[in-house]
Design an enzyme around this catalytic site. Sequence first.
Site, PDB file in Angstrom:
ATOM      1  N   ASP A 118      -1.211  -6.133  -0.282  1.00  0.00           N
ATOM      2  CA  ASP A 118      -1.508  -5.517   1.019  1.00  0.00           C
ATOM      3  C   ASP A 118      -2.999  -5.268   1.190  1.00  0.00           C
ATOM      4  OD1 ASP A 118       0.596  -5.114   2.766  1.00  0.00           O
ATOM      5  OD2 ASP A 118       1.205  -3.209   1.876  1.00  0.00           O
ATOM      6  N   ASP A 134       0.840  -1.213   0.000  1.00  0.00           N
ATOM      7  CA  ASP A 134       0.000   0.000   0.000  1.00  0.00           C
ATOM      8  C   ASP A 134       0.870   1.258   0.000  1.00  0.00           C
ATOM      9  OD1 ASP A 134       0.891  -0.195   2.589  1.00  0.00           O
ATOM     10  OD2 ASP A 134      -1.085   0.048   3.515  1.00  0.00           O
ATOM     11  N   SER A 135       2.203   1.073   0.075  1.00  0.00           N
ATOM     12  CA  SER A 135       3.124   2.208  -0.134  1.00  0.00           C
ATOM     13  C   SER A 135       2.888   2.832  -1.508  1.00  0.00           C
ATOM     14  CB  SER A 135       4.585   1.748  -0.008  1.00  0.00           C
ATOM     15  OG  SER A 135       4.827   0.653  -0.862  1.00  0.00           O
ATOM     16  N   LYS A 143      -1.250  -9.440   2.805  1.00  0.00           N
ATOM     17  CA  LYS A 143      -0.469  -9.004   3.970  1.00  0.00           C
ATOM     18  C   LYS A 143      -1.308  -8.019   4.761  1.00  0.00           C
ATOM     19  CE  LYS A 143       3.259  -6.084   3.689  1.00  0.00           C
ATOM     20  NZ  LYS A 143       2.766  -4.924   4.472  1.00  0.00           N
ATOM     21  N   GLU A 175       9.526  -4.368  10.170  1.00  0.00           N
ATOM     22  CA  GLU A 175       9.883  -3.073   9.579  1.00  0.00           C
ATOM     23  C   GLU A 175      10.552  -2.173  10.617  1.00  0.00           C
ATOM     24  OE1 GLU A 175       6.987  -1.107   7.118  1.00  0.00           O
ATOM     25  OE2 GLU A 175       8.231   0.687   6.947  1.00  0.00           O
ATOM     26  N   GLU A 219      -1.187  -5.547   8.604  1.00  0.00           N
ATOM     27  CA  GLU A 219      -0.329  -5.005   9.662  1.00  0.00           C
ATOM     28  C   GLU A 219      -0.916  -5.296  11.042  1.00  0.00           C
ATOM     29  OE1 GLU A 219       0.477  -0.849   8.966  1.00  0.00           O
ATOM     30  OE2 GLU A 219       1.220  -1.227   6.942  1.00  0.00           O
TER      31      GLU A 219
HETATM   32  O1  KIV Z   1       3.531  -1.150   1.582  1.00  0.00           O
HETATM   33  C1  KIV Z   1       4.701  -1.567   1.546  1.00  0.00           C
HETATM   34  O2  KIV Z   1       5.474  -1.273   0.620  1.00  0.00           O
HETATM   35  C2  KIV Z   1       5.150  -2.423   2.631  1.00  0.00           C
HETATM   36  C3  KIV Z   1       6.614  -2.693   2.712  1.00  0.00           C
HETATM   37  C4  KIV Z   1       7.271  -1.499   3.259  1.00  0.00           C
HETATM   38  C5  KIV Z   1       6.893  -3.910   3.493  1.00  0.00           C
HETATM   39  O3  KIV Z   1       4.367  -2.829   3.428  1.00  0.00           O
END
Ligand code: KIV
Length: 272
Positions: free
Chosen positions: A88, A49-50, A118, A187, A120
Amino acid sequence: MSVQKQVRRLTAPDIAGRKNAEPVVSLTAYHAHTASIADKYCDFLLVGDSLGMVMHGFESTVPVPLDLMIMHGKAVVRGSARALVVVDMPFGTYEESPAIAFRNAARIMKETDCGAVKLEGGAHMAETIGYLVQRGIPVMAHIGLTPQSINTIGGFKTQGRQRDQWAAIEADARAVADAGAFSVVLEAMAEPLAARITKSIAIPTIGIGASAACDGQILVMEDMLGLSPRVPKFVKEFGKVGRAIERAIKLYSADVRSRSFPGPENTYDVKD
Ligand code: KIV
């Protein structure tokens, strides 16, 4: 019976099997063309989600909508053939209850054809991780610095600098592993803590700013390429792509201004 694909994609169990073995190589990927390049070298590609910050100019990952993750997830699956694709779950799509998490994770899996999601969070997300895994959704966990909680954490800070912070983070790692996550992202974590966690749990730890003590590493692709305007200090740059793009665009601009662009002899035939 479906038609068999020529290349077998890596699966979540394949990644889980890499504990104490060859380091797991991974990068974020948001588009089909970069995914197809990274696919040759990476074990998994994360549609992180970055992408909200890197590609869409958001200040944090908090505003990222589910539909955007699905759109980029589809592109990365289309562009890759071998790497596991992990997508994510964005903020607000899984925290409320395990059932809501399942509904949104199932949507991601069905619409993108990715191999895992994924999310968090540590101990407080363990029930949700177990619920998803028992219902057929492989989950990668993400602990330490969790960017979706930036508004409660107050900034992008290294986790576990003080020894009295270790017990809670180690408990998070054990909880997500016990709940059935196939691997866990650590992280921005101090090296001694990352090393202790990596030794004490049975699933691979994937570090980002968490040292070589982890079982593998993930970086944001644009950061390691030298394309991001602001890069965390721990990122090793393996290219100067931002500069190369600017140089090429400058040359292009001069080319057009001098009217030396191609004439009618050029066609849309693709170059060799
Ligand atoms: O969103 C992302 O790019 C991430 C990585 C930093 C692991 O979760």
